[in-house]
Scaffold this motif. Structure first.
Motif, PDB file in Angstrom:
ATOM      1  N   LYS A 122       0.812  -1.211   0.000  1.00 33.12           N
ATOM      2  CA  LYS A 122       0.000   0.000   0.000  1.00 33.12           C
ATOM      3  C   LYS A 122       0.845   1.261   0.000  1.00 33.12           C
ATOM      4  N   GLY A 123       1.976   1.242   0.669  1.00 37.24           N
ATOM      5  CA  GLY A 123       2.834   2.410   0.740  1.00 37.24           C
ATOM      6  C   GLY A 123       3.326   2.875  -0.625  1.00 37.24           C
ATOM      7  N   ASN A 124       3.384   1.960  -1.575  1.00 34.65           N
ATOM      8  CA  ASN A 124       3.793   2.310  -2.937  1.00 34.65           C
ATOM      9  C   ASN A 124       2.607   2.641  -3.823  1.00 34.65           C
ATOM     10  N   LYS A 125       1.412   2.360  -3.364  1.00 29.17           N
ATOM     11  CA  LYS A 125       0.229   2.611  -4.179  1.00 29.17           C
ATOM     12  C   LYS A 125      -0.241   4.044  -3.953  1.00 29.17           C
ATOM     13  N   ARG A 126      -0.308   4.783  -5.047  1.00 26.71           N
ATOM     14  CA  ARG A 126      -0.738   6.180  -4.983  1.00 26.71           C
ATOM     15  C   ARG A 126      -2.228   6.277  -5.297  1.00 26.71           C
ATOM     16  N   VAL A 127      -2.912   7.110  -4.523  1.00 22.94           N
ATOM     17  CA  VAL A 127      -4.334   7.374  -4.724  1.00 22.94           C
ATOM     18  C   VAL A 127      -4.498   8.877  -4.882  1.00 22.94           C
ATOM     19  N   LEU A 128      -5.292   9.268  -5.862  1.00 21.00           N
ATOM     20  CA  LEU A 128      -5.633  10.672  -6.079  1.00 21.00           C
ATOM     21  C   LEU A 128      -7.111  10.847  -5.757  1.00 21.00           C
ATOM     22  N   VAL A 129      -7.411  11.751  -4.825  1.00 24.63           N
ATOM     23  CA  VAL A 129      -8.786  12.036  -4.415  1.00 24.63           C
ATOM     24  C   VAL A 129      -9.180  13.390  -4.999  1.00 24.63           C
ATOM     25  N   ILE A 150      -2.009  16.968 -11.657  1.00 22.22           N
ATOM     26  CA  ILE A 150      -1.337  16.112 -10.665  1.00 22.22           C
ATOM     27  C   ILE A 150      -1.065  14.736 -11.259  1.00 22.22           C
ATOM     28  N   GLN A 151      -2.049  14.170 -11.935  1.00 23.96           N
ATOM     29  CA  GLN A 151      -1.908  12.833 -12.502  1.00 23.96           C
ATOM     30  C   GLN A 151      -0.780  12.792 -13.543  1.00 23.96           C
ATOM     31  N   LYS A 152      -0.619  13.860 -14.301  1.00 23.83           N
ATOM     32  CA  LYS A 152       0.447  13.897 -15.306  1.00 23.83           C
ATOM     33  C   LYS A 152       1.827  13.968 -14.658  1.00 23.83           C
ATOM     34  N   SER A 153       1.927  14.665 -13.533  1.00 18.88           N
ATOM     35  CA  SER A 153       3.239  14.829 -12.898  1.00 18.88           C
ATOM     36  C   SER A 153       3.576  13.704 -11.920  1.00 18.88           C
ATOM     37  N   SER A 154       2.552  13.118 -11.300  1.00 20.43           N
ATOM     38  CA  SER A 154       2.786  12.070 -10.310  1.00 20.43           C
ATOM     39  C   SER A 154       1.623  11.073 -10.372  1.00 20.43           C
ATOM     40  N   PRO A 155       1.635  10.175 -11.345  1.00 23.50           N
ATOM     41  CA  PRO A 155       0.483   9.302 -11.598  1.00 23.50           C
ATOM     42  C   PRO A 155       0.091   8.425 -10.405  1.00 23.50           C
ATOM     43  N   ALA A 156      -1.206   8.378 -10.172  1.00 25.95           N
ATOM     44  CA  ALA A 156      -1.788   7.493  -9.155  1.00 25.95           C
ATOM     45  C   ALA A 156      -2.304   6.239  -9.840  1.00 25.95           C
ATOM     46  N   GLN A 157      -2.282   5.132  -9.115  1.00 24.21           N
ATOM     47  CA  GLN A 157      -2.842   3.890  -9.645  1.00 24.21           C
ATOM     48  C   GLN A 157      -4.361   3.865  -9.510  1.00 24.21           C
ATOM     49  N   VAL A 158      -4.863   4.620  -8.508  1.00 24.49           N
ATOM     50  CA  VAL A 158      -6.304   4.679  -8.248  1.00 24.49           C
ATOM     51  C   VAL A 158      -6.707   6.142  -8.096  1.00 24.49           C
TER      52      VAL A 158
END
Length: 109
Positions: A3-10, A44-52
């Motif tokens: 989980k620590g490596n999984k990025r989430v964008l809210v 944000i997604q373009k600069s630091s992509p989230a998986q979710v």
């Protein structure tokens, strides 16, 4: 992947909802970014992509449906979860529209 490596964008226009989701997800070990609308989220997604990505449907500026469309087009591997506290009176099932655009889950706030 832990989980620590999984990025989430809210994505939510309500700052309290963004903060609550961030705190909850971080307490579960996720790395969390937040955005107030679709335009900010796409930057944000373009600069630091989230998986979710977890997105509200109704927001000023670029709304959730538009944002889902753009996310799925530009980041097809990203999982999208849509959420909403209500719907505008139009007769359209926005959860169903979101699913048709590629959202993997729809949640009511």
């Amino acid at each position: 992947m832990n989980k620590g490596n999984k990025r989430v964008l809210v994505i939510d226009d309500n700052p309290d909802m963004r903060r609550t989701m961030q705190v909850l997800l971080e307490s579960e070990g996720f790395a969390v970014s937040v955005a107030a609308d679709g335009e900010e989220a796409l930057r944000i997604q373009k600069s630091s992509p989230a998986q979710v990505v977890v997105t509200d449907i109704f927001m000023p500026g670029k709304e959730g449906i538009e944002t889902i469309y753009e996310l799925r087009r530009q980041f097809p591997q990203t999982k999208v979860i849509v959420m909403s506290g209500g719907s505008r009176v139009t007769g359209v099932d926005f959860f169903e529209v979101a699913r048709e655009l590629g959202a993997v889950k729809a949640l009511k706030k």
